[in-house]
Every structure is written in C-alpha cells, then in structure tokens.
Scaffold this active site. Structure first.
Site, PDB file in Angstrom:
ATOM      1  N   LYS A 157     -26.058  11.101  -3.872  1.00 51.37           N
ATOM      2  CA  LYS A 157     -24.732  11.721  -3.776  1.00 51.37           C
ATOM      3  C   LYS A 157     -23.841  10.796  -2.945  1.00 51.37           C
ATOM      4  O   LYS A 157     -23.543  11.072  -1.780  1.00 51.37           O
ATOM      5  CB  LYS A 157     -24.883  13.106  -3.137  1.00 51.37           C
TER       6      LYS A 157
HETATM    7  N1  PPE Z   1     -24.266  17.431 -10.063  1.00 51.72           N
HETATM    8  C1  PPE Z   1     -23.230  16.894  -9.393  1.00 51.72           C
HETATM    9  C2  PPE Z   1     -22.607  15.657  -9.915  1.00 51.72           C
HETATM   10  C3  PPE Z   1     -22.758  17.516  -8.236  1.00 51.72           C
HETATM   11  O1  PPE Z   1     -21.736  16.972  -7.569  1.00 51.72           O
HETATM   12  C4  PPE Z   1     -23.363  18.702  -7.791  1.00 51.72           C
HETATM   13  C5  PPE Z   1     -22.854  19.392  -6.567  1.00 51.72           C
HETATM   14  C6  PPE Z   1     -24.447  19.221  -8.516  1.00 51.72           C
HETATM   15  C7  PPE Z   1     -24.888  18.546  -9.645  1.00 51.72           C
HETATM   16  C8  PPE Z   1     -25.185  20.451  -8.082  1.00 51.72           C
HETATM   17  O2  PPE Z   1     -25.933  20.195  -6.930  1.00 51.72           O
HETATM   18  P1  PPE Z   1     -26.271  21.349  -5.879  1.00 51.72           P
HETATM   19  O3  PPE Z   1     -25.004  21.656  -5.150  1.00 51.72           O
HETATM   20  O4  PPE Z   1     -27.324  20.767  -5.018  1.00 51.72           O
HETATM   21  O5  PPE Z   1     -26.766  22.509  -6.645  1.00 51.72           O
HETATM   22  N2  PPE Z   1     -21.456  19.282  -6.364  1.00 51.72           N
HETATM   23  C9  PPE Z   1     -20.915  19.541  -5.048  1.00 51.72           C
HETATM   24  C10 PPE Z   1     -19.542  18.942  -4.863  1.00 51.72           C
HETATM   25  C11 PPE Z   1     -18.393  19.695  -5.423  1.00 51.72           C
HETATM   26  C12 PPE Z   1     -17.064  19.090  -4.995  1.00 51.72           C
HETATM   27  O6  PPE Z   1     -16.078  19.323  -5.706  1.00 51.72           O
HETATM   28  O7  PPE Z   1     -16.979  18.435  -3.969  1.00 51.72           O
HETATM   29  C13 PPE Z   1     -21.008  21.021  -4.700  1.00 51.72           C
HETATM   30  O8  PPE Z   1     -21.193  21.854  -5.575  1.00 51.72           O
HETATM   31  O9  PPE Z   1     -20.912  21.329  -3.516  1.00 51.72           O
END
Ligand code: PPE
Length: 305
Positions: free
Chosen positions: A159
């Site tokens: 990330k």
């Molecule tokens: N894929 C991506 C690309 C992603 O950024 C997130 C979280 C996920 C999957 C889901 O991961 P998890 O939160 O561990 O279930 N995206 C974060 C950022 C959003 C933003 O706009 O900033 C979030 O959901 O917090």
C-alpha cells in the site's frame, strides 16, 4: 470527500495540534510517492471506540514498508499504541484512521537510503464511501481503461503512496463517464480489484475473489468477509475472475475499510441482481462484527482506551 478536523495528529511520537501537523514542500514523498499508508476504521461499541483489526493493519503497514525497502523507526506495538492514543484523543465514538510513513525533508533525488522516515497518524470522521445505502442500492461500475500495476512495476500488494496514482486515474475516469467506481484488470487481462476495494463475484453459487497474484491488495475486509461467509455456510474462494464473469454474475460486491461491504449493481451497464441475498447476509454480519456486536468476531475489535 472533505475532511473534518479533529483535535490532534500523532507525528513522530507526539500528539500535535491538527493545524500544526505540517511538512515542508521538499518532503521527499511529496515528490516521488515514496511512502506507505493504511486506512483503518474505529467503530462505536458499547465499550467505547474499537479499532477494527488494528494489529493486522499495522502489520500490513510494516509489510508495505518492507516491500518498499523502508525502515520504520518504530515497532508494531509502538504504532498500535500510538494509533489507540490518537483515536482516543479525538473524543469521537467512531472515525477513520490514516497512518502514513514517509520520507521526510532533508534529501532530494531518488536514492532513499539516506532519507529520514517520518510517521504520522491522523483521524477524521468519514461516512459512507460509495454513497449512502450502498448495500441496498448498489454501485454502478466500469472496467477501467487503466491497467493495474504489474508486480515488477509497482507491487500492488504494497500500500504505497505512489501506487494510488493508478487508482485515482481509474476513479476519475469512471466518475467522468457517469459511473461510481472502476474495476481494474491486471496486465494479463484478469480482474484484479477496484480503486480502493477488493471484489467478490458469485458464479454458479460460489463467490470468488481475485488473489494477490492477480494484482489485488491483501484486503483485511476481504479476509474478514471470507471468514464471515464461511461461517454463514457460503462457498467463498480466492480464485481468478475473467471480465465476462462480472457480466453474468449472480451477485457481486466490493469491500474495503472505507467502503465496507457495497453491492455491485452493474458492470459496463450489464445489470447484476442487486442486492444479492448472500451479499446482504454478509453485510449484515460485517456491520455487527465491526461494532463488537457478534461474539464470534469480538477479538477483531481492539479498544482505543
Ligand atoms: N484494494 C485497494 C486498492 C485498496 O486501496 C483497499 C483499501 C482495499 C483493496 C481493501 O483493503 P482493506 O481496507 O484492507 O479491506 N482502501 C483504503 C483507502 C481508501 C481511500 O480512499 O483512501 C480504505 O478502504 O481505507
């Protein structure tokens, strides 16, 4: 989405006033995208704000840093304690939490080896990410013309700040085209994930979600939803999805910390039955789990105070 300030932001060991949490314009990460971050939610529970799977989020932050080759000058336990203190300092019953580790001021140029690593943790109230009532109404999605990063370009499993240029390009393209969210395909054409969510598609009674090898982030919501679905007796698996699987899905949903569980109503204008009964069942248990209301998942809720 506009930010509502909260009293304090944690910066390198101290809780500083919101307005004082500033960086120099020559901060390295601002120029090169060389940082790592997390997105976490704290939910209101009967025992005060509980941070959902905080330990796993901080562990993933360290894994992202490891992939980037960055050494965070704190331990996992120190950043867990710092996150709890920051959430508690807001006085809010629930909030979104954003830890960020970045290369700070003092070095320019692409060599990050001499750079200082700074860490900040900020919280703010954040409501529904993909619109109100996203489970019932569902989200209209579009396959992006932008391809998810290749593993040897920008590792999608990390990330990192710079990775999100790709997500922003896709998000804005989808919004400008009249859709609410984009679905990203991997360089080999298989479905990877969305701009900020993992995706699940039901085909022949089985829910599938793409693996990390297809360019998906190892989502903590994805992991939670898989456990919940299994406990509900729903067949749910990590496996590759083709674009056409989306078009003829029995039901589909996306999930992430910010988006929680949101139904997919259509992909490229092909309607998908929405809201799907299994999606609704999973979303209902997830909503209880994050608030400490389901004893089976109580250990996912880490109290801030
Ligand atoms: N894929 C991506 C690309 C992603 O950024 C997130 C979280 C996920 C999957 C889901 O991961 P998890 O939160 O561990 O279930 N995206 C974060 C950022 C959003 C933003 O706009 O900033 C979030 O959901 O917090």
């Amino acid at each position: 989405m506009p930010i509502t300030p909260t009293p304090k932001i944690w910066m390198n060991g101290d809780l500083v006033d919101w307005d004082q949490a500033q960086v120099h314009v020559l901060t390295h990460t601002l120029h090169y995208g060389t940082g790592v971050f997390e997105g976490i939610r704290a939910y209101e529970t009967a025992d005060g704000p509980a941070i959902f799977r905080l330990t796993e989020h901080i562990e993933r932050l360290f894994n992202s840093a490891k992939i980037l080759g960055m050494t965070i000058p704190y331990t996992v336990d120190e950043l867990i304690a710092a996150t709890k203190a920051t959430v508690a300092s807001t006085g809010l019953p629930a909030c979104y939490v954003r830890p960020l580790a970045y290369y700070g001021y003092g070095e320019m140029g692409l060599n990050t080896l001499p750079c200082q690593v700074d860490v900040a943790i900020a919280c703010w109230p954040w409501g529904a990410y993909l619109g109100d009532d996203a489970v019932a109404k569902g989200v209209r999605m579009k396959i992006s013309s932008w391809t998810r990063h290749d593993h040897n370009t920008m590792p999608p499993a990390a990330k990192t700040v710079g990775n999100y240029v790709n997500s922003s390009l896709a998000k804005v393209e989808a919004l400008n085209a009249g859709y609410e969210e984009a679905i990203m395909l991997a360089p080999n054409g298989l479905v990877a994930e969305c701009t900020g969510e993992n995706i699940f598609v039901s085909r022949n009674g089985i829910f599938l979600t793409p693996p990390i090898s297809a360019g998906a982030l190892e989502g903590i919501t994805q992991n939670s939803v898989m456990r919940i679905a299994a406990d509900l007796g729903i067949d749910i698996r990590v496996d590759n999805i083709a674009r056409s699987d989306l078009y003829i899905a029995e039901e589909a949903f996306v999930c992430g910390t910010a988006a929680e569980v949101s139904s997919v109503r259509s992909v490229d204008d092909r309607e998908i039955p929405c809201p799907g009964p299994k999606t609704v069942a999973i979303a209902e248990v997830y909503a209880k789990a994050v608030r400490g209301e389901d004893p089976r998942y109580r250990d996912w809720c880490e109290l801030a105070g």
